[in-house]
Design an enzyme around this catalytic site. Structure first.
Site, short mmCIF file in Angstrom:
data_model
loop_
_atom_site.label_atom_id
_atom_site.label_comp_id
_atom_site.label_asym_id
_atom_site.label_seq_id
_atom_site.Cartn_x
_atom_site.Cartn_y
_atom_site.Cartn_z
N ASP A 26 -29.75 77.39 -9.21
CA ASP A 26 -28.35 77.60 -8.81
C ASP A 26 -28.09 79.03 -8.32
OD1 ASP A 26 -25.76 76.81 -8.37
OD2 ASP A 26 -25.10 77.19 -10.42
N ASN A 74 -23.82 66.59 -5.32
CA ASN A 74 -23.88 67.55 -4.21
C ASN A 74 -23.54 66.94 -2.84
OD1 ASN A 74 -26.57 69.48 -5.74
ND2 ASN A 74 -24.38 69.95 -5.68
C1 IPE Z 1 -26.35 72.09 -10.02
O1 IPE Z 1 -25.71 73.10 -9.36
C2 IPE Z 1 -27.19 71.28 -9.07
C3 IPE Z 1 -28.31 71.98 -8.47
C4 IPE Z 1 -28.68 73.20 -8.70
C5 IPE Z 1 -29.09 71.19 -7.54
P1 IPE Z 1 -24.20 72.95 -8.81
O2 IPE Z 1 -23.88 74.21 -8.14
O3 IPE Z 1 -24.09 71.69 -8.02
O4 IPE Z 1 -23.39 72.74 -10.16
P2 IPE Z 1 -21.90 73.12 -10.51
O5 IPE Z 1 -21.02 72.53 -9.43
O6 IPE Z 1 -21.79 74.59 -10.55
O7 IPE Z 1 -21.66 72.51 -11.86
C1 IPE Z 2 -27.82 75.57 -5.75
O1 IPE Z 2 -27.10 76.62 -5.22
C2 IPE Z 2 -28.35 74.62 -4.71
C3 IPE Z 2 -27.68 73.31 -4.68
C4 IPE Z 2 -26.78 72.92 -5.53
C5 IPE Z 2 -28.06 72.40 -3.63
P1 IPE Z 2 -25.56 76.47 -4.84
O2 IPE Z 2 -25.47 75.99 -3.43
O3 IPE Z 2 -24.86 75.63 -5.84
O4 IPE Z 2 -25.09 77.96 -4.95
P2 IPE Z 2 -23.69 78.47 -5.52
O5 IPE Z 2 -23.55 77.94 -6.91
O6 IPE Z 2 -22.62 77.93 -4.60
O7 IPE Z 2 -23.80 79.96 -5.46
MG MG Z 3 -23.97 76.08 -7.59
#
Ligand code: IPE
Ligand code: IPE
Ligand code: MG
Length: 250
Positions: A26, A74
């Site tokens: 993340d 996602n």
């Molecule tokens: C969790 O991260 C999913 C992945 C890293 C693939 P998200 O960014 O989707 O989770 P939330 O929305 O912060 O809970």
């Molecule tokens: C994790 O990084 C990757 C996926 C969830 C696909 P994020 O895209 O959630 O990154 P932040 O949380 O917005 O910084």
């Molecule tokens: Mg995220």
């Protein structure tokens, strides 16, 4: 610290090393935004961090690395962002097909692949087949794609219920071991250590069944900046934990 960990490992302290590490990758979006870049640049840097950490885990002697790449939630993101993630995945799979045999890296997918494009599914099928020909003791990376812990449990329950309805299974025979064998993670030990970078302290639907006795490690570092030294810190923290599994220390 890296050298110390490797040395300890070689010196026979592999028992202290988690056999299975899981990571919620993340913080890609925030990493890019901080630099004035589009979120997709963060996903590209995140894919590089995955390559780096998978190689490091393999060299340390960790047997399984499970990474959360794309959740069942996602899909709520823009079509552009989802598309860019899929393009990066395709690139990684094409690379993996060429290198995994030489690098002795097995690659598996957790999640419901039905809504994933036929092209990516075909590539994942290819990496699956290559993995099946590699020795089981080789390092294995599990990529969670369109994965949700609740969805994984529901899919397992549906399959078991259908087998009961067909008279092949009896509900009273179901126990934890049998239930685990219906999950995407079948045959793989539960992760001893789950890491979430980016400062968030939640599971976001990751490995809900498997995390029952996992140790959790959180860091504010954003995933694209997560390096070998960060993993060392997570492992050292894990090694200091007192794992009691509900019992009492003698
Ligand atoms: C969790 O991260 C999913 C992945 C890293 C693939 P998200 O960014 O989707 O989770 P939330 O929305 O912060 O809970
Ligand atoms: C994790 O990084 C990757 C996926 C969830 C696909 P994020 O895209 O959630 O990154 P932040 O949380 O917005 O910084
Ligand atoms: Mg995220």
């Amino acid at each position: 610290m890296a050298a110390l960990l490797s040395k300890n490992n070689k010196a026979g302290q592999a028992a202290c090393l988690p056999r299975h590490i899981a990571i919620i990758m993340d913080g890609n979006g925030r990493w890019a935004t901080k630099r004035g870049l589009p979120r997709t640049a963060g996903h590209k840097a995140g894919a590089e961090a995955f390559r780096r950490i998978a190689t490091y885990c393999k060299n340390l002697g960790v047997q399984y690395l499970t990474v959360y790449a794309f959740s069942t939630e996602n899909w709520k993101r823009s079509a552009d962002e989802v598309g860019a993630i899929m393009v990066l995945l395709k690139k990684y799979l094409l690379e993996a097909i060429d290198t995994m045999e030489k690098d002795q890296i097995r690659l598996k997918f957790f999640g419901d692949m039905t809504p994933i494009s036929p092209e990516i599914r075909a590539l994942a099928h290819e990496t699956d087949e290559i993995s099946d020909h590699l020795p089981e003791q080789d390092f294995q990376a599990n990529i969670c794609l369109n994965y949700g812990g609740r969805d994984e449990i529901l899919r397992a329950v549906r399959t078991f219920a259908a087998e009961c309805a067909a008279g092949e299974k009896k509900p009273e025979d179901l126990d934890e071991t049998i239930f685990s064998s219906y999950l995407d993670s079948r045959g793989i030990p539960d992760p001893e250590l789950i890491i979430r970078p980016s400062g968030e302290q939640r599971l976001s639907n990751f490995l809900l069944w498997q995390c029952a006795y996992s140790e959790f490690y959180y860091t504010d570092t954003l995933w694209p900046d997560f390096d070998e030294a960060e993993l060392d810190r997570a492992i050292v923290a894990y090694q200091s934990r007192d794992r009691r599994f509900g019992g009492v220390k003698k």
